[in-house]
Structure formats: structure tokens, C-alpha cells
Design a protein around this motif. Structure first.
Motif, PDB file in Angstrom:
ATOM      1  N   GLU A 161       9.450  -0.022  -5.856  1.00 61.27           N
ATOM      2  CA  GLU A 161       8.337  -0.961  -5.746  1.00 61.27           C
ATOM      3  C   GLU A 161       8.831  -2.398  -5.605  1.00 61.27           C
ATOM      4  O   GLU A 161       8.308  -3.187  -4.823  1.00 61.27           O
ATOM      5  CB  GLU A 161       7.410  -0.850  -6.965  1.00 61.27           C
ATOM      6  N   HIS A 177      -0.313   0.686  -8.634  1.00 63.22           N
ATOM      7  CA  HIS A 177       0.799   1.580  -8.383  1.00 63.22           C
ATOM      8  C   HIS A 177       0.297   2.790  -7.593  1.00 63.22           C
ATOM      9  O   HIS A 177      -0.896   2.939  -7.338  1.00 63.22           O
ATOM     10  CB  HIS A 177       1.434   2.037  -9.708  1.00 63.22           C
ATOM     11  N   GLY A 182       0.730   2.005  -2.086  1.00 62.63           N
ATOM     12  CA  GLY A 182       1.271   2.408  -0.797  1.00 62.63           C
ATOM     13  C   GLY A 182       0.349   2.043   0.349  1.00 62.63           C
ATOM     14  O   GLY A 182       0.798   1.563   1.395  1.00 62.63           O
ATOM     15  N   LYS A 228       4.173   6.630   3.652  1.00 67.05           N
ATOM     16  CA  LYS A 228       4.239   5.510   2.701  1.00 67.05           C
ATOM     17  C   LYS A 228       3.456   5.824   1.428  1.00 67.05           C
ATOM     18  O   LYS A 228       3.926   5.561   0.314  1.00 67.05           O
ATOM     19  CB  LYS A 228       3.656   4.257   3.357  1.00 67.05           C
ATOM     20  N   ALA A 232       4.971   6.332  -2.343  1.00 63.88           N
ATOM     21  CA  ALA A 232       4.493   5.482  -3.444  1.00 63.88           C
ATOM     22  C   ALA A 232       4.027   6.329  -4.615  1.00 63.88           C
ATOM     23  O   ALA A 232       4.208   5.942  -5.787  1.00 63.88           O
ATOM     24  CB  ALA A 232       3.366   4.578  -2.950  1.00 63.88           C
ATOM     25  N   SER A 237       6.990   3.526 -11.351  1.00 64.35           N
ATOM     26  CA  SER A 237       6.569   2.121 -11.262  1.00 64.35           C
ATOM     27  C   SER A 237       7.559   1.208 -11.969  1.00 64.35           C
ATOM     28  O   SER A 237       8.365   1.642 -12.771  1.00 64.35           O
ATOM     29  CB  SER A 237       5.173   1.936 -11.883  1.00 64.35           C
TER      30      SER A 237
END
Length: 240
Positions: A161, A177, A182, A228, A232, A237
Motif C-alpha cells: 500500500e 484498504h 484498489g 488491481k 489490494a 494493510s
């Protein structure tokens, strides 16, 4: 006949000018796509940018890898092996990244031609590949901006991140998050800029409407968006 003559007058220099025009004048880029080697110059620039940026960001990748290793609580011998793997991947990534970028560019150019044919968008693979390469410089510009932000902030990077600073709506939101991060991080100002110029450029290249051109490039952004979002969701995180 007149159009064919104008295409013959295009020089190698026109291809370079067309590539640079992609940032602000995609119609001008489209007009110069028939120039000799117009597909080559974006390829060279993309390779150079991604290799250099990849090499300069490799220390951050190593930092993330070592942080993840420390969280696993592995035995000392496994820690050393894992660190070696992390360093090898960090060294190889700057070289493999442009290869994958160009392979995906070729795939998306082919898909654009295939999908576009359904909507009556007539364009050759070579021309679409050249256009995507020129417009792809905008995405490469985001990688440069990312590197600059990381260098200026100077923070320790321990999660993925942190390696993707906000350039979109995520810049206004805190503590997000997973899939939402994403999604918002994907639609950065650079990605939107890229999609706009690619749509306008393809419409000019194929002499069609912008709506049909945008339809033709659908998979160009939907597939990376899904990748993506999934990435994510799988990444830990920064808060733990």
C-alpha cells in the motif's frame, strides 16, 4: 490516392513527434501513426523508463519483502533463504517488468482490434499497438511520479500500500484498504488521462465515434482494474 501520398510523406521524425503528442494531442498522434517505426519509439522509451524506475524502487521491494519475512517468524535458516529469494526477485523485476508491459500491450491491442471489429471500428493491429505505446507513456509517467513521491517522503516502506501513493480519489480518503483502495487507487489522474487520450486517439485513427472507440478499449482497463482490486484485497494493510 491523396491519403496514400500523405502517408508516404511521413518520416521517422513524424513518428517521434506523434509519440510526444500523445500527452496533449492524441488526434495528432493518430495522424502520425502510419509513419515508419512509429511503434518502435514508444517501446524504447517504455523499456528505459520501467528498467530505470524498477532499479531505483528495488530497495523498497526488498524492504517490503524483509518486513513480510519478519512477520512470519521463520527459523533462521529459512529467513536467510527467503531473503536471498527476495533480493533475486528485486534484481530481476526491473528487467521483467517492461517485458510484461509490452506483452500486455500487444494482447490489449489485439483485443481492441477484435472487440472493435464487432462495433465497426476498423484499425490494424500495428497501428493500435503503436497508439497504445504512445499513450502508455502517460502510465509510465505515473511510475516516475510514484518514485518521486517515495523519495520525497522518505518514509520506511513495509507494505505494498505504501508503495502505491494516491493519485486519485484515494488522496482525499483516509484509512481505506482492500478492494475499495484498489478501485480508487486504480483510477488515478494518470489512468483517466490515459483512457481519455487513448479513446480520442483510437476514434481519430479508425475514423469512428468516441463511444465506439471507448467500447473497443473496454478490456484495456477492466482487466487491469480487476487485477488491481484482487491484489489490494490480498495485501496486508499498512496498519497491520
Amino acid at each position: 490516392m491523396q491519403e496514400q501520398k500523405s502517408e508516404r510523406r511521413l518520416s521517422v521524425g513524424d513518428g517521434i513527434i506523434g509519440m510526444l503528442n500523445a500527452f496533449v494531442d492524441p488526434v495528432g498522434t493518430a495522424k502520425r501513426i502510419p509513419a515508419p517505426l512509429s511503434w518502435l519509439w514508444p517501446v524504447i522509451v517504455l523499456i528505459v523508463v520501467y528498467v530505470v524506475v524498477g532499479a531505483l524502487t528495488s530497495p523498497y521491494a526488498i524492504s517490503i519483502g524483509e518486513a513480510q519475512i519478519a512477520q512470519r517468524g521463520l527459523p533462521p535458516e529459512q529467513v536467510e533463504t527467503a531473503r536471498k529469494v527476495v533480493h533475486i526477485i528485486a534484481q530481476v523485476t526491473p528487467i521483467t517488468t517492461p517485458v510484461f508491459v509490452l506483452l500486455f500491450q500487444a494482447l490489449f491491442a489485439w483485443l481492441t482490434v477484435a472487440i472493435g471489429s464487432v462495433a465497426g471500428v476498423r484499425a490494424k493491429f500495428r497501428d493500435v499497438f503503436s497508439l497504445m505505446g504512445a499513450c502508455g507513456l502517460i502510465v509510465a509517467l505515473q511510475s516516475i511520479a510514484t518514485l518521486i513521491v517515495l523519495r520525497v517522503k522518505g518514509d520506511e516502506i513495509t507494505t505494498q500500500e505504501q508503495l502505491t501513493p494516491p493519485f486519485g480519489l484515494d488522496i482525499f480518503l483516509q484509512n481505506i484498504h482492500g478492494a475499495l483502495l484498489g478501485l480508487l487507487n486504480f483510477f488515478s489522474i494518470f489512468e483517466i488521462w490515459y483512457l481519455v487520450v487513448l479513446t480520442i486517439g483510437l476514434a481519430a485513427l479508425a475514423k469512428t465515434t468516441k463511444g465506439k472507440a471507448f467500447f473497443a478499449i473496454t478490456l484495456t482497463w477492466v482487466v487491469p482494474l480487476l487485477i488491481k482490486v484482487v491484489q489490494a484485497m490480498l495485501q496486508p494493510s499498512a496498519s497491520g
